[in-house]
Design a protein around this motif. Structure first.
Motif, PDB file in Angstrom:
ATOM      1  N   GLY A  82      -3.826  -5.470   1.722  1.00  0.00           N
ATOM      2  CA  GLY A  82      -4.371  -4.164   1.477  1.00  0.00           C
ATOM      3  C   GLY A  82      -4.600  -4.265  -0.009  1.00  0.00           C
ATOM      4  O   GLY A  82      -5.402  -3.756  -0.745  1.00  0.00           O
ATOM      5  N   SER A  83      -3.381  -3.660  -0.697  1.00  0.00           N
ATOM      6  CA  SER A  83      -2.972  -3.155  -2.133  1.00  0.00           C
ATOM      7  C   SER A  83      -3.592  -4.154  -3.140  1.00  0.00           C
ATOM      8  O   SER A  83      -3.977  -4.032  -3.505  1.00  0.00           O
ATOM      9  CB  SER A  83      -2.062  -2.456  -2.704  1.00  0.00           C
TER      10      SER A  83
ATOM     11  N   HIS B 129      -0.212   3.087  -2.824  1.00  0.00           N
ATOM     12  CA  HIS B 129      -1.114   2.531  -1.308  1.00  0.00           C
ATOM     13  C   HIS B 129      -0.566   2.654  -0.187  1.00  0.00           C
ATOM     14  O   HIS B 129      -1.191   2.946   1.086  1.00  0.00           O
ATOM     15  CB  HIS B 129      -1.245   0.691  -1.614  1.00  0.00           C
TER      16      HIS B 129
ATOM     17  N   THR C 118       2.991   1.944   1.997  1.00  0.00           N
ATOM     18  CA  THR C 118       4.574   1.780   2.491  1.00  0.00           C
ATOM     19  C   THR C 118       5.691   1.616   1.505  1.00  0.00           C
ATOM     20  O   THR C 118       6.471   2.022   1.417  1.00  0.00           O
ATOM     21  CB  THR C 118       4.205   0.373   2.923  1.00  0.00           C
TER      22      THR C 118
ATOM     23  N   ASN D 185      -9.881   3.430   0.035  1.00  0.00           N
ATOM     24  CA  ASN D 185     -10.742   2.119  -0.652  1.00  0.00           C
ATOM     25  C   ASN D 185     -11.678   2.242  -0.138  1.00  0.00           C
ATOM     26  O   ASN D 185     -12.821   3.071   0.332  1.00  0.00           O
ATOM     27  CB  ASN D 185      -9.796   1.618   0.651  1.00  0.00           C
TER      28      ASN D 185
ATOM     29  N   ARG E 134       3.649  -7.252  10.791  1.00  0.00           N
ATOM     30  CA  ARG E 134       4.716  -6.247   9.782  1.00  0.00           C
ATOM     31  C   ARG E 134       4.849  -5.157  11.294  1.00  0.00           C
ATOM     32  O   ARG E 134       3.531  -5.333  12.072  1.00  0.00           O
ATOM     33  CB  ARG E 134       4.591  -5.289   8.568  1.00  0.00           C
TER      34      ARG E 134
ATOM     35  N   GLU F  40      -0.221   4.104   8.423  1.00  0.00           N
ATOM     36  CA  GLU F  40      -1.497   3.698   7.964  1.00  0.00           C
ATOM     37  C   GLU F  40      -2.051   4.903   6.872  1.00  0.00           C
ATOM     38  O   GLU F  40      -2.107   5.273   7.196  1.00  0.00           O
ATOM     39  CB  GLU F  40      -2.395   3.292   9.106  1.00  0.00           C
ATOM     40  N   SER F  41      -1.169   4.413   5.992  1.00  0.00           N
ATOM     41  CA  SER F  41      -2.108   5.346   5.102  1.00  0.00           C
ATOM     42  C   SER F  41      -3.988   5.536   4.227  1.00  0.00           C
ATOM     43  O   SER F  41      -4.256   6.942   4.495  1.00  0.00           O
ATOM     44  CB  SER F  41      -1.637   5.117   3.198  1.00  0.00           C
TER      45      SER F  41
ATOM     46  N   GLY G 285      -5.793   2.407   5.863  1.00  0.00           N
ATOM     47  CA  GLY G 285      -6.697   1.104   7.109  1.00  0.00           C
ATOM     48  C   GLY G 285      -7.728   0.751   6.736  1.00  0.00           C
ATOM     49  O   GLY G 285      -8.458   0.515   6.802  1.00  0.00           O
TER      50      GLY G 285
END
Ligand code: GMT
Length: 374
Positions: free
Chosen positions: A13-14, A120, A122, A173, A207, A281-282, A284
């Protein structure tokens, strides 16, 4: 503006957000220089005002581990100088924010290049907290000229976990709602569910943090009440274990592992409900892509997901690992057409009204201007 963007170029995603941001900014007349070890996977075709600078990695017997952070810093200096960049916008703190800090200091006698770091997920909630990284992540964030986070959750986590007393701008996002949109009946749907079964879908990098096995356990429960198939898109470390679980539960006929796919819009459109049972999930982004296609989402109640998914409006939220409850929510939606239609419309509306790229890209532009004038 002349902007350097660094991100991970592979699936994730990032990298998607960084690349789509760069492309959108280029369309708005800015000059964008991507600096990374490979061409970002979403950077396909020629885009005017977009340039790519590859970080070359030399190998030397003495270097047992690749020195990417340093090679990236050198490339940032080179590009900033020769292309006269105004700022470097790095996505995912590790190691990009540290390379940018080095580059900024190497350049400081010649120019004051501004560094913006976007957090973003992790990089803050998992890897960054490891003792071997924590002091560096804290330092790199504190030394950035501007910091953004993709949700209020992530901003708060950064402030508390790293004892950082710095203004962090929340910029969510975003999505191209003209690209990710509801489509007329897909042939793909007939292929996956020839007998008119319902379809659940999940996309991720497989993951551990994604808890993909929970989607299979949800299917196991749903299938007892509604004929249903599950499509799993993506690949990663947990895939083999998930395939094993399907065999163990005798569900292999009902689950399609598609691996990495390009035609995400069509796949999402062929499904009824998107599942995202993550441990953490920061934001999604994958759920937002589904919502933009008018698909309700059933998720865990972690991180930034409750900022995206409106419980009982655009989908349902349950405790991490509560597959019984998630399955109940899925059955509720699959057996109630009126409710399903309302949730589908609400999902699409929410994507358009709050997360359309036309609304979010200007937030980044404003933030750049603010940092450059500070
Ligand atoms: O942080 C990660 O796990 C990687 C990162 C990525 O590159 O996919 O994902 C994060 O960034 C996305 C874009 O901002 C967010 O939508 C995801 O929620 C986030 N992932 C996690 O927090 C696990």
């Amino acid at each position: 503006m002349k902007i350097g963007i660094t991100c991970y170029p592979t699936y994730g995603g990032s990298g998607v957000i960084a690349t789509e941001l760069g492309k959108a900014l280029a369309q708005r007349g800015h000059q964008i220089h991507f600096i990374s070890y490979a061409l970002p996977f979403r950077l396909t075709g020629f885009v005017e005002n977009v340039f790519f600078h590859e970080v070359e990695m030399s190998s030397y017997p003495l270097f047992e581990f690749p020195l990417y952070t340093l090679a990236l810093a050198s490339k940032m200096v080179e590009v900033s100088e020769f292309e006269n960049l105004d700022l470097l916008h790095v996505h995912y703190a590790i190691p990009h924010a540290s390379s940018a800090y080095l580059a900024k200091n190497m350049l400081k006698k010649k120019k004051d290049i501004k560094i913006i770091t976007t957090l973003h997920g992790t990089d803050i909630t998992l890897v960054g907290l490891e003792p071997s990284f924590l002091p560096l992540v804290k330092f790199s964030i504190e030394e950035s000229d501007g910091v953004t986070a993709v949700s209020r959750f992530l901003k708060e986590k950064t402030n508390t976990n790293y004892y950082i007393d710095k203004n962090i701008e929340v910029i969510p996002n975003f999505i191209d709602t003209e690209l990710f949109k509801p489509m007329e009946a897909c042939t793909f749907r007939e292929h996956i569910a020839p007998d008119g079964e319902k379809i659940l879908v999940h996309t991720s990098n497989f993951r551990q943090v994604k808890r993909v096995a929970d989607t299979i356990r949800i299917l196991e429960r749903v299938i007892k009440e509604v004929p249903t198939k599950l499509i799993l898109v993506g690949d990663g470390p947990e895939r083999s274990e998930c395939e094993r679980l399907c065999r163990q539960l005798n569900l292999f006929e009902h689950v399609k592992f598609l691996g990495k796919q390009e035609g995400l819009v069509e796949i999402l459109n062929s499904a009824d409900i998107f599942l995202i049972p993550s441990q953490s999930e920061s934001f999604g982004l994958a759920a937002l892509e589904a919502m933009s296609c008018g698909k309700p989402v059933v998720s865990s109640s972690v991180g930034g997901l409750p900022e995206l998914i409106k419980h009982n409006e655009t989908g349902f939220i349950a405790e991490i690992g509560d597959v019984d409850r998630m399955a109940k929510y899925v059955v509720d939606l699959l057996t109630n057409d009126k409710k399903y239609e309302a949730f589908s419309k609400n999902s699409r509306d929410r994507a358009i009204n709050h997360f359309d790229k036309l609304k979010v890209i200007p937030m980044y532009e404003e933030f750049y201007k603010h940092i450059l004038s500070a």
